[in-house]
Design an enzyme around this catalytic site. Sequence first.
Site, PDB file in Angstrom:
ATOM      1  N   HIS A  56       0.851  -1.193   0.000  1.00  0.00           N
ATOM      2  CA  HIS A  56       0.000   0.000   0.000  1.00  0.00           C
ATOM      3  C   HIS A  56       0.885   1.241   0.000  1.00  0.00           C
ATOM      4  O   HIS A  56       2.116   1.138   0.128  1.00  0.00           O
ATOM      5  CB  HIS A  56      -0.920   0.017   1.220  1.00  0.00           C
TER       6      HIS A  56
HETATM    7  P1  TYD Z   1      -1.349  -2.559   8.174  1.00  0.00           P
HETATM    8  O1  TYD Z   1      -0.651  -1.255   8.130  1.00  0.00           O
HETATM    9  O2  TYD Z   1      -2.526  -2.749   7.246  1.00  0.00           O
HETATM   10  O3  TYD Z   1      -0.296  -3.727   7.957  1.00  0.00           O
HETATM   11  P2  TYD Z   1       0.397  -4.178   6.607  1.00  0.00           P
HETATM   12  O4  TYD Z   1       0.258  -3.075   5.642  1.00  0.00           O
HETATM   13  O5  TYD Z   1       1.802  -4.473   6.970  1.00  0.00           O
HETATM   14  O6  TYD Z   1      -0.350  -5.382   6.154  1.00  0.00           O
HETATM   15  O7  TYD Z   1      -1.795  -2.855   9.662  1.00  0.00           O
HETATM   16  C1  TYD Z   1      -2.456  -4.042  10.035  1.00  0.00           C
HETATM   17  C2  TYD Z   1      -3.522  -3.708  11.063  1.00  0.00           C
HETATM   18  O8  TYD Z   1      -2.911  -3.212  12.240  1.00  0.00           O
HETATM   19  C3  TYD Z   1      -4.481  -2.634  10.589  1.00  0.00           C
HETATM   20  O9  TYD Z   1      -5.638  -3.214  10.072  1.00  0.00           O
HETATM   21  C4  TYD Z   1      -4.768  -1.829  11.815  1.00  0.00           C
HETATM   22  C5  TYD Z   1      -3.647  -2.101  12.760  1.00  0.00           C
HETATM   23  N1  TYD Z   1      -2.700  -0.964  12.954  1.00  0.00           N
HETATM   24  C6  TYD Z   1      -2.973  -0.066  13.957  1.00  0.00           C
HETATM   25  O10 TYD Z   1      -4.012  -0.168  14.657  1.00  0.00           O
HETATM   26  N2  TYD Z   1      -2.099   0.948  14.193  1.00  0.00           N
HETATM   27  C7  TYD Z   1      -0.971   1.098  13.461  1.00  0.00           C
HETATM   28  O11 TYD Z   1      -0.176   2.035  13.704  1.00  0.00           O
HETATM   29  C8  TYD Z   1      -0.718   0.183  12.388  1.00  0.00           C
HETATM   30  C9  TYD Z   1       0.505   0.324  11.527  1.00  0.00           C
HETATM   31  C10 TYD Z   1      -1.599  -0.843  12.179  1.00  0.00           C
END
Ligand code: TYD
Length: 144
Positions: A56
């Site tokens: 993303h």
């Molecule tokens: P995400 O950034 O979507 O992970 P990746 O891109 O590595 O797959 O984060 C996964 C989940 O974690 C997201 O749905 C919500 C939670 N999250 C938080 O609550 N706070 C944060 O700072 C981050 C980075 C994620």
Amino acid sequence: MIMLTEKQTPAIIDLPKYLDNRGNLSYIEEDTHLSFRIRRVYWIYDVPGGESRGGHAFKSTEELIVALSGSFDVVLNDGEKEYRFSLNRSYYGLYVPSMMWRLIENFSTNSLALVIASTDYSINEYIRDFNEFCRIKKNEKVGI
Ligand code: TYD
């Protein structure tokens, strides 16, 4: 030593390291090593072999990524050009500007990715469709 990077350009920042027989020490100071204010710190750990994270872009969030332990690759794409950075030392920080597609892959066993971010978490910050991301970047370039 000032190590602020050009905004919009991904770059590895060489963080300070104090090598010591008792164990090494590195640090990050907001005013010295970062071109943004710290709003949030999160970390990625216990990644199973072969998995990747990310896939993303963030609309306005800037980040510094550090491999505190182990190694992984950060693949960035600005809509035109791909950059691949291998983070394998805990004194390298990768500055990731906003509006940069990013994927983190090739995690080694027991790797630990520390991410320092310029914004609070918000679902509205995410662009999860690569084609949409490229379209926005193209429009930005021609000033639409
Ligand atoms: P995400 O950034 O979507 O992970 P990746 O891109 O590595 O797959 O984060 C996964 C989940 O974690 C997201 O749905 C919500 C939670 N999250 C938080 O609550 N706070 C944060 O700072 C981050 C980075 C994620």
